[in-house]
Design an enzyme around this catalytic site. Structure first.
Site, PDB file in Angstrom:
ATOM      1  N   GLU A   1       2.466  -4.804  -8.589  1.00  0.00           N
ATOM      2  CA  GLU A   1       2.757  -4.251  -9.918  1.00  0.00           C
ATOM      3  C   GLU A   1       2.510  -5.252 -11.039  1.00  0.00           C
ATOM      4  O   GLU A   1       2.066  -4.871 -12.133  1.00  0.00           O
ATOM      5  CB  GLU A   1       4.197  -3.741  -9.988  1.00  0.00           C
ATOM      6  CG  GLU A   1       4.443  -2.434  -9.250  1.00  0.00           C
ATOM      7  CD  GLU A   1       4.686  -2.628  -7.747  1.00  0.00           C
ATOM      8  OE1 GLU A   1       4.702  -3.793  -7.297  1.00  0.00           O
ATOM      9  OE2 GLU A   1       4.846  -1.628  -7.041  1.00  0.00           O
TER      10      GLU A   1
ATOM     11  N   HIS B   1      16.024   2.241  -6.444  1.00  0.00           N
ATOM     12  CA  HIS B   1      15.055   3.290  -6.788  1.00  0.00           C
ATOM     13  C   HIS B   1      15.668   4.378  -7.664  1.00  0.00           C
ATOM     14  O   HIS B   1      15.156   5.494  -7.711  1.00  0.00           O
ATOM     15  CB  HIS B   1      14.509   3.966  -5.513  1.00  0.00           C
ATOM     16  CG  HIS B   1      13.409   3.218  -4.824  1.00  0.00           C
ATOM     17  ND1 HIS B   1      13.542   1.932  -4.391  1.00  0.00           N
ATOM     18  CD2 HIS B   1      12.142   3.586  -4.476  1.00  0.00           C
ATOM     19  CE1 HIS B   1      12.420   1.539  -3.785  1.00  0.00           C
ATOM     20  NE2 HIS B   1      11.558   2.521  -3.830  1.00  0.00           N
TER      21      HIS B   1
HETATM   22  C1  LIG Z   1       7.626  -3.312  -5.397  1.00  0.00           C
HETATM   23  C2  LIG Z   1       7.437  -1.970  -4.803  1.00  0.00           C
HETATM   24  N1  LIG Z   1       6.323  -1.289  -5.070  1.00  0.00           N
HETATM   25  C3  LIG Z   1       6.115  -0.061  -4.548  1.00  0.00           C
HETATM   26  C4  LIG Z   1       7.063   0.515  -3.751  1.00  0.00           C
HETATM   27  C5  LIG Z   1       6.859   1.922  -3.198  1.00  0.00           C
HETATM   28  N2  LIG Z   1       6.575   1.836  -1.790  1.00  0.00           N
HETATM   29  C6  LIG Z   1       7.530   1.946  -0.863  1.00  0.00           C
HETATM   30  S1  LIG Z   1       6.951   1.695   0.676  1.00  0.00           S
HETATM   31  C7  LIG Z   1       5.384   1.457   0.096  1.00  0.00           C
HETATM   32  C8  LIG Z   1       4.282   1.156   1.034  1.00  0.00           C
HETATM   33  C9  LIG Z   1       4.548  -0.103   1.750  1.00  0.00           C
HETATM   34  O1  LIG Z   1       3.493  -0.386   2.579  1.00  0.00           O
HETATM   35  P1  LIG Z   1       3.643  -1.442   3.744  1.00  0.00           P
HETATM   36  O2  LIG Z   1       4.209  -2.700   3.188  1.00  0.00           O
HETATM   37  O3  LIG Z   1       2.372  -1.519   4.442  1.00  0.00           O
HETATM   38  O4  LIG Z   1       4.784  -0.840   4.685  1.00  0.00           O
HETATM   39  P2  LIG Z   1       4.729   0.535   5.506  1.00  0.00           P
HETATM   40  O5  LIG Z   1       5.352   1.570   4.641  1.00  0.00           O
HETATM   41  O6  LIG Z   1       3.324   0.811   5.835  1.00  0.00           O
HETATM   42  O7  LIG Z   1       5.583   0.259   6.698  1.00  0.00           O
HETATM   43  C10 LIG Z   1       5.339   1.576  -1.266  1.00  0.00           C
HETATM   44  C11 LIG Z   1       4.133   1.429  -2.095  1.00  0.00           C
HETATM   45  C12 LIG Z   1       8.236  -0.211  -3.505  1.00  0.00           C
HETATM   46  N3  LIG Z   1       9.219   0.291  -2.775  1.00  0.00           N
HETATM   47  N4  LIG Z   1       8.392  -1.444  -4.025  1.00  0.00           N
END
Ligand SMILES: Cc1ncc(C[n+]2csc(CCOP(=O)(O)OP(=O)(O)O)c2C)c(N)n1
Ligand SMILES: Cc1ncc(C[n+]2csc(CCOP(=O)(O)OP(=O)(O)O)c2C)c(N)n1
Ligand SMILES: [Mg+2]
Ligand SMILES: [Mg+2]
Lengths: 324, 326, 326, 324
Positions: free
Chosen positions: C60, C129
């Site tokens: 971000e 959130h």
């Molecule tokens: C700082 C932040 N940005 C965006 C999000 C929204 N978000 C939650 S899970 C996720 C994807 C995370 O991907 P990854 O780290 O690969 O974990 P996975 O869900 O694939 O286990 C996102 C974008 C968040 N929770 N925190």
């Protein structure tokens, strides 16, 4: 301009930067400057050589040690010096000071007092260039210390994924304030971090103007060719303290003197002479003119008016009618 | 009692607490050999080694996060942020993590973390190095906020902060570091959080002031004394927790209040204080609670401009007069 | 006029603006194929390609920074933050960079950047959130803050935001996305910033409400009507700039005001509004301006707890009665 | 316990996690769960194998997809399920929900709803262990997506510079929500980013419990030996959508099915049988007991009381007298 001609021009610029910093130091001592003033002396080969390859509409972002970048990108030393003094005629009308000089007309999107703060902004300018389909490139200048900020990582990843026309120039001067690189940074060469983004990383002697020039040219050509970003690490050293009032407990006078022996200006001068690219007289003349240019800038700044406190609330928002 | 500067009061308290409790340690940029840019950790590394006085990379978010992890597991870190403006690069770790961990985990965690550093104007540091940040931390619950205005309070509040089992944002002011004052020598000297200091008693108006404005308010009070206006000056010392009682008691006596701080007026700490006074003491008020704070523009570099942005003593003088003569 | 949801109103406006101006583009996490987690960019990538509807890494801070760089060089980016809570990881780029660039550079830059996304409770997203973030951005000058509460305002304010040459934080509410309303079809339909909407006229008390609380205030007003209390409901729509005039005019008529929002009460947006009303209309006030906002604890996961933290209609009802009968 | 015995235990744990997630999915469908519920099914080999190597006083931090880490670290499934339902008996008394489970008694310093948010916290716990002179290690679990957050970079640099006993376990499940790794991440193997910190980086098949176990053992031994951190990338796949309501527009049913063929539980079972480490009956029995354990946890959670709204303001601050 051939590389050889450019080298003379780079020499000229390095002298202007050096004189600018020397004057700034002296003005600070005379209480004519206040605030955080971070001098670039010793690192001139980096800004001068990289910016020699850029056009006016190419972008740079700079950092707290930004005078050199600003001058090398072609900005008028008078307005820069005036800004250091907080005068109305300064680039920022005295609002920004040393750490915030910007000159949008010359593609300088600004110095930045937040370590690493300018790196994503340069990245965004590169994105913009790519989306608009121009051949512009965007260069972020930052220090070794900044390479430990999260924003460095995020920006390089973004630029790599999107193959942006960006060049990341890390000026490794051995310290972040008092902390030596080995104590803050997990790798001796910051350029190896390029591997984390699948982009080229190159270490170059930052006191060698021709070496910086050659490496920066590769990076810039790569960027213009749409092949994506490069991380360029220039090993160098700053001559003054971190800021003008730094007691410098963290290094010895001998170390400083040893680096002064490696003066990038002296070195380029020797090279220009050795290669017969300029005569000693011509170079002396350039140097004298640099001194004069900066002395005039100081004059201009000193005689410029202070900003009017009644206008202090101007410019928080753009109030104009039509869009860009 | 010893006479020492605000900076030395902080350093001495750090040293005493590190001597007392091996869990206490300091980390931050340039805190070892350099002793911190403002000297608040000067020479501490000599006594405590660089293990407990740790120079760090320029990675404020990781620094605060590491502080949280260490604090959750038996240590009591004191993280120095060189400028409070850098809370912005660490905001998630401060507000989403440190401040919320205890609550979010059902009260099963403790985070005895101190984040300290300085803020404010006075050195021509311009827009990214001169901000006052307390309002953010008053808004998101879970972190205490201390703002000492004297060397003694710096010592007493910092000791309380280090011994507190909650995260504390300890906000110093760069222009106070060189100020001298009497500081108790007692290595157990603490100033409790949530207890405002009535700096000067008065009958006609209450001025609530923080940091540099405590002294300025005193000067204004002295001036107004000559006009026959008796001003009570209160320094809340901590904003979270906030000593409502002392302030409401004062307003019940004076019926008039002015809040002054260096933070921006707009949505600043004074807004909360003024609105609270109104809510809880409306019928006591003979005049609106006035707020003075920095204007709604970035803090400029130029000194004349900087002074035009932050409230001046003359404005406080006017404001007190205004609430008194209406 | 078309009936559409708040989410579709946003999407349609984005589409229209992208059609109108090739400099406008969207970037954010999951904005392409996924259409944004809340559907606000659904299918846009089909018309505009993934070049102008860019999926991004989860970065971000770089995202906002890249938005600033693009906005300073001829583009008009609309950066989607999936949750406004993530402003914390990008806070430096928002507050130290985007908001300050124009001023700090002496007015020589323009940053036509929109940062949009949703906030608030309603989906059991818990403490990291569910936050409301507007107070931060009201405090540090240089960024405008919009908070639409209806589909029409979402469309009209977003268009204004995109065409504004300043950074705008455009705050949606997750629980509003499915709400339907009439939206003008005119692709030039704008709602100016700094113009509050008098949602309902009344004589006896002014309720200033944002987001979900606009509707709740209307319901409370209807209930109170039966008790003979006539409530004026005002939605400021933008907090920066803030339409003081409309609110002061209302208070001059009703002499009583209550501010309600989902953000924490402590040092929240209501503090600024209440303190301003007091400062500028003290003599008009027959009662203290009351504030209702979330309690001073992290937003909890459990629904019953969540409801115990944010203000309920019954509390608003009480508050209005309290300012009316005193 | 020998590695072979541990493998059976890992199998047991993987089954508990799988059942837990299946029940959670089903409960969500029945509206007994609300909020953001991110299921770990498919990735079980990672949490189970890594945590099998950890003692109760070793630390972990987890992410939004945290049920598996929590269970594998030895936490009681009843309190975990109760937390998912927001009950008073949950680990967080219903304050946290699925994304915020912590169990300090078991060294779980918490799940985290901020991508990357837990990485520096694990780093700090490692610092604490080192300063206190214990042999504890600290493991950060996070996704591929998190490796693009600045905090990842800052944390790994810090851990490397300070040689902290930390292990960074990146679970690369191919996506950050809908965005495939290649679209967000500049390198195909996140493990190569270790080079940016001068630490070992290893890619391992995250669906192969024994491989994860072996790699994690190397990393943990290295950490305990004071040799510093390791970055371990486990390639795996999540079976459910990103969260329980995900329409999954970004991948095909075939792709999901193909990965289900590579089920880490099936695979470990085959291995245990082939190597004669357990009989089919014994494994069936373990599976049945896992189902029973989780069913009991569901029962417990359903029959647990809701938190009392009157206590909602408790626990913002620790109000107790004495320090730790
Ligand atoms: C700082 C932040 N940005 C965006 C999000 C929204 N978000 C939650 S899970 C996720 C994807 C995370 O991907 P990854 O780290 O690969 O974990 P996975 O869900 O694939 O286990 C996102 C974008 C968040 N929770 N925190
Ligand atoms: C986010 C942030 N952290 C800390 C600082 C304070 N600070 C200013 S310059 C500096 C050192 C920067 O080192 P480097 O990037 O190597 O640049 P150099 O000064 O050596 O040119 C520090 C720590 C800052 N301005 N911003
Ligand atoms: Mg450096
Ligand atoms: Mg993933």
């Amino acid at each position: 301009m051939s590389m050889d001609e450019r080298l003379v021009d780079i020499y000229r610029m390095m002298n202007i930067i050096r004189k600018f910093e020397e004057h700034a130091y002296e003005l600070f001592g005379r209480n004519l400057l206040r605030g955080s003033v971070h001098l670039y002396a010793g690192q001139e080969a980096v800004a001068a050589s990289v910016c020699a390859l850029l056009d006016d509409d190419d972008y740079i972002t700079s950092n707290h040690r930004g005078h050199g970048h600003c001058l090398a990108k072609g900005s008028d030393p008078r307005y820069a010096m005036a800004e250091l003094m907080g005068k109305e005629t300064g680039f920022c009308k005295g609002r920004g000071g040393s750490m915030h000089i910007a000159d949008f007309g010359k593609g300088n999107l600004g110095a930045n007092a937040i370590v690493g703060g300018g790196i994503p902004i340069a990245t965004g300018a590169a994105l913009s260039a790519k989306m608009r389909g121009t051949r512009q490139v965007s260069v972020a200048f930052f220090g070794d210390g900044a390479s430990n900020q999260g924003i460095f990582h995020e920006s390089l990843n973004l630029a790599a994924v999107w193959k942006l026309p960006a060049v990341y120039v890390c000026e490794n001067n051995g310290f972040g304030i008092s902390v030596p690189v080995r104590e803050s940074t997990s790798v001796p060469d910051i350029a190896v971090r390029a591997a984390a983004y699948g982009i080229p990383g190159e270490v170059v002697d930052g006191n060698d103007a021709t070496a910086v020039y050659a490496a920066a040219r590769r990076a810039i050509e790569r960027a213009r060719a749409g092949e994506g970003p490069t991380l360029l690490e220039c090993k160098t050293y700053r001559w003054f303290g971190h800021w003008t009032g730094d007691p410098q407990v963290y290094r010895t006078r001998e170390e400083v003197e040893a680096w002064k022996e490696k003066c990038p200006i002296k070195r380029l001068r020797a090279e220009l002479l050795a290669r017969g690219l300029a005569s000693a007289e011509a170079l002396d003349e350039l140097e004298a003119r640099a001194e004069q240019t900066v002395a005039e800038a100081v004059e201009f700044a000193i005689s410029s008016p202070e900003p009017d406190p009644a206008r202090v609330m101007d410019d928080v928002f753009y109030e104009g009618g039509a869009s860009l | 009692m010893s006479t020492k500067t605000y900076a030395v009061a902080i350093r001495d308290t750090l040293a005493e607490e590190m001597r007392r409790d091996p869990a206490v340690f300091v980390m931050g940029e340039d805190v070892a050999e350099q002793g911190g840019i403002f000297g608040c950790t000067r020479d501490l590394y000599r006594e405590f080694s660089k293990d407990r006085v740790r120079n760090t990379p320029i990675s404020e978010a990781a620094l605060v996060g590491a502080g949280i992890g260490a604090a959750s597991t038996g240590m009591r870190p004191v993280v120095e942020l060189m400028y409070m403006d850098f809370t912005y690069v660490a905001m998630d770790q401060i507000l989403n993590q440190a401040a919320k961990i205890r609550y979010m985990f059902g009260g099963r965690a403790r985070v005895p973390l101190v984040i300290r550093g300085q803020q404010g104007i006075g050195r021509g540091n311009a827009g990214q190095h001169s901000q006052s940040v307390e309002a953010f931390f008053m808004h998101i619950p879970g972190i205490k906020v201390a703002m000492p205005s004297t060397p003694a309070d710096a010592a007493g509040l910092l000791r309380t902060a280090i011994r507190d089992d909650n995260p504390v944002l300890f906000i110093e002011h760069k222009a106070l570091y060189a100020v001298k004052g009497e500081v108790p020598d007692d290595p157990e000297y603490t100033v409790p959080f949530g207890s405002a200091r009535v700096v000067r008693e008065g009958r006609d108006a209450t001025v609530i002031a923080t940091h540099l404005y405590v002294d300025k308010a005193l000067r204004v009070a002295n001036t107004l004394m000559k006009e026959g206006i008796s001003v009570e000056v209160i320094d809340p010392r901590t904003l979270i927790p906030f000593d409502e009682q002392t302030i409401l008691k004062s307003v019940a006596k004076t019926h008039r209040a002015v809040v002054i701080h260096e933070a921006h007026k707009n949505a600043g700490p004074g807004a909360e204080i003024a609105a609270t006074i109104m809510e809880k003491a409306f019928d006591e008020l003979d005049a609106p609670v006035l707020r003075l704070g920095a204007k709604a523009c970035t803090l400029p570099f130029n000194l004349g401009l900087e002074n035009a942005v932050v409230p001046q003593e003359s404005e406080l003088l006017d404001a007190v007069r205004r609430v008194c003569y209406r």
